[in-house]
Motif scaffolding. Sequence first.
Motif, PDB file in Angstrom:
ATOM      1  N   THR A  73       0.828  -1.207   0.000  1.00  0.00           N
ATOM      2  CA  THR A  73       0.000   0.000   0.000  1.00  0.00           C
ATOM      3  C   THR A  73       0.858   1.251   0.000  1.00  0.00           C
ATOM      4  O   THR A  73       0.580   2.214  -0.730  1.00  0.00           O
ATOM      5  CB  THR A  73      -0.935   0.006   1.224  1.00  0.00           C
ATOM      6  OG1 THR A  73      -1.806  -1.119   1.157  1.00  0.00           O
ATOM      7  CG2 THR A  73      -1.765   1.282   1.274  1.00  0.00           C
ATOM      8  N   PRO A 102     -13.919   3.604  -2.304  1.00  0.00           N
ATOM      9  CA  PRO A 102     -13.910   2.394  -1.464  1.00  0.00           C
ATOM     10  C   PRO A 102     -14.029   2.669   0.030  1.00  0.00           C
ATOM     11  O   PRO A 102     -14.383   1.753   0.783  1.00  0.00           O
ATOM     12  CB  PRO A 102     -12.537   1.768  -1.789  1.00  0.00           C
ATOM     13  CG  PRO A 102     -12.230   2.250  -3.165  1.00  0.00           C
ATOM     14  CD  PRO A 102     -12.769   3.638  -3.224  1.00  0.00           C
ATOM     15  N   VAL A 110     -16.565  -5.282   0.196  1.00  0.00           N
ATOM     16  CA  VAL A 110     -15.228  -5.451  -0.398  1.00  0.00           C
ATOM     17  C   VAL A 110     -14.976  -6.922  -0.713  1.00  0.00           C
ATOM     18  O   VAL A 110     -14.463  -7.277  -1.782  1.00  0.00           O
ATOM     19  CB  VAL A 110     -14.146  -4.894   0.541  1.00  0.00           C
ATOM     20  CG1 VAL A 110     -12.752  -5.221   0.009  1.00  0.00           C
ATOM     21  CG2 VAL A 110     -14.297  -3.389   0.705  1.00  0.00           C
ATOM     22  N   MET A 113     -16.819  -7.943  -3.766  1.00  0.00           N
ATOM     23  CA  MET A 113     -16.182  -7.432  -4.980  1.00  0.00           C
ATOM     24  C   MET A 113     -14.972  -8.272  -5.362  1.00  0.00           C
ATOM     25  O   MET A 113     -14.708  -8.490  -6.550  1.00  0.00           O
ATOM     26  CB  MET A 113     -15.800  -5.961  -4.779  1.00  0.00           C
ATOM     27  CG  MET A 113     -17.000  -5.056  -4.602  1.00  0.00           C
ATOM     28  SD  MET A 113     -16.568  -3.326  -4.348  1.00  0.00           S
ATOM     29  CE  MET A 113     -15.976  -2.883  -5.969  1.00  0.00           C
ATOM     30  N   VAL A 114     -14.226  -8.756  -4.361  1.00  0.00           N
ATOM     31  CA  VAL A 114     -13.102  -9.647  -4.647  1.00  0.00           C
ATOM     32  C   VAL A 114     -13.613 -10.949  -5.270  1.00  0.00           C
ATOM     33  O   VAL A 114     -13.008 -11.492  -6.209  1.00  0.00           O
ATOM     34  CB  VAL A 114     -12.295  -9.940  -3.361  1.00  0.00           C
ATOM     35  CG1 VAL A 114     -11.226 -11.002  -3.624  1.00  0.00           C
ATOM     36  CG2 VAL A 114     -11.644  -8.670  -2.843  1.00  0.00           C
ATOM     37  N   VAL A 147      -5.799  -8.848  -1.724  1.00  0.00           N
ATOM     38  CA  VAL A 147      -6.388  -7.905  -2.686  1.00  0.00           C
ATOM     39  C   VAL A 147      -7.483  -7.075  -2.014  1.00  0.00           C
ATOM     40  O   VAL A 147      -7.574  -5.858  -2.216  1.00  0.00           O
ATOM     41  CB  VAL A 147      -6.946  -8.665  -3.904  1.00  0.00           C
ATOM     42  CG1 VAL A 147      -7.734  -7.725  -4.816  1.00  0.00           C
ATOM     43  CG2 VAL A 147      -5.821  -9.323  -4.679  1.00  0.00           C
ATOM     44  N   GLY A 148      -8.315  -7.720  -1.212  1.00  0.00           N
ATOM     45  CA  GLY A 148      -9.379  -6.994  -0.530  1.00  0.00           C
ATOM     46  C   GLY A 148      -8.855  -5.948   0.427  1.00  0.00           C
ATOM     47  O   GLY A 148      -9.359  -4.815   0.480  1.00  0.00           O
ATOM     48  N   TYR A 151      -7.579  -2.989  -1.350  1.00  0.00           N
ATOM     49  CA  TYR A 151      -8.667  -2.194  -1.915  1.00  0.00           C
ATOM     50  C   TYR A 151      -9.094  -1.079  -0.975  1.00  0.00           C
ATOM     51  O   TYR A 151      -9.321   0.060  -1.401  1.00  0.00           O
ATOM     52  CB  TYR A 151      -9.840  -3.109  -2.241  1.00  0.00           C
ATOM     53  CG  TYR A 151     -11.008  -2.418  -2.891  1.00  0.00           C
ATOM     54  CD1 TYR A 151     -10.980  -2.115  -4.251  1.00  0.00           C
ATOM     55  CD2 TYR A 151     -12.141  -2.076  -2.165  1.00  0.00           C
ATOM     56  CE1 TYR A 151     -12.056  -1.490  -4.867  1.00  0.00           C
ATOM     57  CE2 TYR A 151     -13.221  -1.452  -2.770  1.00  0.00           C
ATOM     58  CZ  TYR A 151     -13.170  -1.161  -4.109  1.00  0.00           C
ATOM     59  OH  TYR A 151     -14.232  -0.533  -4.704  1.00  0.00           O
ATOM     60  N   PHE A 152      -9.221  -1.398   0.329  1.00  0.00           N
ATOM     61  CA  PHE A 152      -9.663  -0.336   1.238  1.00  0.00           C
ATOM     62  C   PHE A 152      -8.510   0.348   1.971  1.00  0.00           C
ATOM     63  O   PHE A 152      -8.731   1.306   2.696  1.00  0.00           O
ATOM     64  CB  PHE A 152     -10.705  -0.856   2.246  1.00  0.00           C
ATOM     65  CG  PHE A 152     -10.222  -1.925   3.194  1.00  0.00           C
ATOM     66  CD1 PHE A 152      -9.313  -1.652   4.199  1.00  0.00           C
ATOM     67  CD2 PHE A 152     -10.728  -3.209   3.097  1.00  0.00           C
ATOM     68  CE1 PHE A 152      -8.889  -2.632   5.072  1.00  0.00           C
ATOM     69  CE2 PHE A 152     -10.318  -4.202   3.979  1.00  0.00           C
ATOM     70  CZ  PHE A 152      -9.388  -3.909   4.974  1.00  0.00           C
ATOM     71  N   THR A 216     -14.270  -8.567   5.543  1.00  0.00           N
ATOM     72  CA  THR A 216     -13.751  -9.118   4.280  1.00  0.00           C
ATOM     73  C   THR A 216     -13.330 -10.570   4.460  1.00  0.00           C
ATOM     74  O   THR A 216     -13.637 -11.425   3.618  1.00  0.00           O
ATOM     75  CB  THR A 216     -12.566  -8.282   3.777  1.00  0.00           C
ATOM     76  OG1 THR A 216     -12.956  -6.910   3.684  1.00  0.00           O
ATOM     77  CG2 THR A 216     -12.104  -8.762   2.417  1.00  0.00           C
TER      78      THR A 216
END
Length: 274
Positions: A73, A102, A110, A113-114, A147-148, A151-152, A216
């Motif tokens: 990140t 997000p 989330v 979405m993954v 990945v999740g 995302y956030f 998640t």
Amino acid sequence: MNDITFPQRWRVAFIAPALSVFIAFWLLPIAALVQVSGDGHPFATYAALLTNASYMRSLGQTVLLSAAVTLTTLVLSVIAGLLLARREFTGKRLLLALLTFPLAFPGVVVGFMVIMLAGRQGLIGSLSMKLTGDRWVFAYSIAGLFVGYLYFSIPRVIITVMASATKLDASLEEAARSLGASPWRILCDIVLPALAPGLIAAGAVCFATSMGAFGTAFTLATDIDVLPMTIYTQFTLSANMVTAAGLSIILGIVTWAVLAAARSATGSAVAATA
């Protein structure tokens, strides 16, 4: 303008609401967790937890996942944040809005979405099936959780990087450039040290969020062994309150230690750049 002073009783009145919330929603629940986890034999309980290979493997996997999410990140957010802070282009406001979108999603969304991206009927699986004849599915694994969490996490850090980048002294970079410094040296010697306090603080928050994130992981949980899921399983399926409370305290201690180290490092970084 003269300083405004308040009588002692008004100071107490102002701090009382915050103190009440702190006691009701943090101190009392933590005290209850400590009491339940001890079960009359605190040393034996925690010794059993800390020597249990399954629980420690879950904790180690959670720490490694959170560290990987944090580092990735930070790298991606520094690149994107500096670009967005220093470049003006058509559609920038729309892009910023999409990048921060997000933040409005809970962990369950989330996770969903993954699944839509890398699940059994996801986009990546459909494309890989057409291209290679093999369906790539990783939504229900640590890779999907990674990945999740990215995302956030990325939007939060990008906002921090952009805010810090606007405060950088451009004259230092111009001076270094005039002396023949390469863009890479300017980034390493000037930009990153100036951003360090904000990056450390944002990284610590990212790490703490990944350590304790549950929604998640719950949505994707098939082959995922992270400590929040272990705590949930012990609490709901096994009705083992002592173990769940003890693991919660261990998770909290590890996270608080990282946050405390980040606060110390941030103070040192501020002193070094002053």
